[in-house]
Scaffold this motif. Structure first.
Motif, mmCIF file in Angstrom:
data_model
loop_
_atom_site.group_PDB
_atom_site.id
_atom_site.type_symbol
_atom_site.label_atom_id
_atom_site.label_comp_id
_atom_site.label_asym_id
_atom_site.label_seq_id
_atom_site.Cartn_x
_atom_site.Cartn_y
_atom_site.Cartn_z
ATOM 1 N N LEU A 6 17.751 13.343 -12.413
ATOM 2 C CA LEU A 6 17.533 12.556 -13.631
ATOM 3 C C LEU A 6 16.121 11.970 -13.643
ATOM 4 N N VAL A 7 15.528 11.915 -14.819
ATOM 5 C CA VAL A 7 14.243 11.241 -15.026
ATOM 6 C C VAL A 7 14.572 9.761 -15.201
ATOM 7 N N ILE A 8 13.925 8.918 -14.414
ATOM 8 C CA ILE A 8 14.241 7.484 -14.403
ATOM 9 C C ILE A 8 13.049 6.679 -14.912
ATOM 10 N N ALA A 48 20.601 13.609 -22.825
ATOM 11 C CA ALA A 48 19.613 14.362 -23.608
ATOM 12 C C ALA A 48 18.788 15.196 -22.627
ATOM 13 N N ALA A 49 18.363 16.377 -23.046
ATOM 14 C CA ALA A 49 17.630 17.294 -22.159
ATOM 15 C C ALA A 49 16.396 16.629 -21.540
ATOM 16 N N ILE A 50 15.737 15.769 -22.288
ATOM 17 C CA ILE A 50 14.538 15.089 -21.784
ATOM 18 C C ILE A 50 14.857 14.284 -20.521
ATOM 19 N N GLN A 51 16.102 13.855 -20.372
ATOM 20 C CA GLN A 51 16.495 13.052 -19.214
ATOM 21 C C GLN A 51 16.558 13.862 -17.915
ATOM 22 N N SER A 94 28.531 -3.254 -32.525
ATOM 23 C CA SER A 94 27.806 -3.577 -31.307
ATOM 24 C C SER A 94 28.575 -3.037 -30.105
ATOM 25 N N TYR A 95 27.878 -2.330 -29.238
ATOM 26 C CA TYR A 95 28.472 -1.814 -28.010
ATOM 27 C C TYR A 95 27.571 -2.174 -26.846
ATOM 28 N N GLU A 96 28.177 -2.342 -25.682
ATOM 29 C CA GLU A 96 27.385 -2.512 -24.476
ATOM 30 C C GLU A 96 26.938 -1.110 -24.060
ATOM 31 N N GLU A 97 25.628 -0.889 -24.092
ATOM 32 C CA GLU A 97 25.086 0.419 -23.763
ATOM 33 C C GLU A 97 24.444 0.410 -22.391
ATOM 34 N N GLY A 98 24.491 1.556 -21.768
ATOM 35 C CA GLY A 98 23.796 1.809 -20.521
ATOM 36 C C GLY A 98 23.121 3.157 -20.665
ATOM 37 N N CYS A 99 22.375 3.568 -19.649
ATOM 38 C CA CYS A 99 21.643 4.823 -19.740
ATOM 39 C C CYS A 99 21.458 5.380 -18.340
ATOM 40 N N LEU A 100 21.697 6.672 -18.184
ATOM 41 C CA LEU A 100 21.530 7.301 -16.875
ATOM 42 C C LEU A 100 20.087 7.230 -16.397
ATOM 43 N N SER A 101 19.144 7.101 -17.320
ATOM 44 C CA SER A 101 17.722 6.999 -16.964
ATOM 45 C C SER A 101 17.289 5.555 -16.692
ATOM 46 N N ILE A 102 18.198 4.608 -16.946
ATOM 47 C CA ILE A 102 17.948 3.185 -16.651
ATOM 48 C C ILE A 102 19.192 2.700 -15.897
ATOM 49 N N PHE A 167 11.952 -1.865 -13.219
ATOM 50 C CA PHE A 167 11.953 -0.444 -12.878
ATOM 51 C C PHE A 167 10.582 0.033 -12.400
ATOM 52 N N ALA A 168 9.516 -0.569 -12.897
ATOM 53 C CA ALA A 168 8.171 -0.238 -12.408
ATOM 54 C C ALA A 168 8.039 -0.644 -10.943
#
Length: 177
Positions: A6-8, A48-51, A94-102, A167-168
């Motif tokens: 995964l791109v992080i 998404a493919a970019i991830q 409203s939903y609690e969102e997360g992301c595999l890249s974050i 994350f940086a």
């Protein structure tokens, strides 16, 4: 099928706008398979493919219910090629969102409650889906990725800056190790 890295965040790849897919080739089908395997392994409900470092307009989603203890997981994978939101409801949810890249960061995000999305399937056929609930949120989240937009972009500047800094720092520590 292969699990891809995964791109992080803070990788700048996540801010690239993905290119449309003209032809559904065996490579595109393999990419979709790899994305589904990577998404299930993560585990996540959308990718998404970019991830995974592929800047093309391809999204995989599976928002099927989790299996109860002792039941077999019933998967309902969806593949969207060149997806585009063609209509949004004025009503918001409203939903609690997360992301595999974050990884391991979640926040409430408000988006249109219902959307219509046009796309092509893996056979190249033009399709349209009207979605609400979690699927509508997931579609909007993943299509945002194709346009270089992250869910943290919907947060206050203070929260967004905090996440970016965190994350940086993590990336800096990892590269120094």
């Amino acid at each position: 099928m292969a699990i891809r890295p995964l791109v992080i965040l803070p990788d700048s790849m996540l801010r690239k706008v993905s290119a449309p897919i003209d032809d559904i080739t065996p490579e595109i089908r393999k990419l979709a398979d790899d994305m589904l395997e990577t998404m299930y392994d993560a585990p996540g409900i959308g990718l998404a493919a970019i991830q995974i470092g592929e800047p093309v307009r391809l999204v995989t989603i599976d928002v099927s219910k989790k299996a109860e203890e002792g039941e077999e997981q019933k998967r309902e994978p969806l593949v969207f090629i060149n997806p585009e939101v063609t209509w949004r409801s004025e009503e918001l949810s409203s939903y609690e969102e997360g992301c595999l890249s974050i990884p391991e960061y979640y926040e409430e995000v408000e988006r249109p409650a219902r959307v219509k999305v046009s796309y092509r399937d893996l056979d190249g056929k033009a399709q349209e889906i009207e979605a609400d609930g979690l699927l509508a949120t997931c579609l909007q989240h993943e299509i945002d990725h194709l346009n270089g937009v992250l869910f943290i972009d919907y947060l206050s500047r203070l929260k967004r800056d905090r996440v970016n800094k965190r994350f940086a720092k993590a990336a800096k520590r990892e590269s120094a190790a």
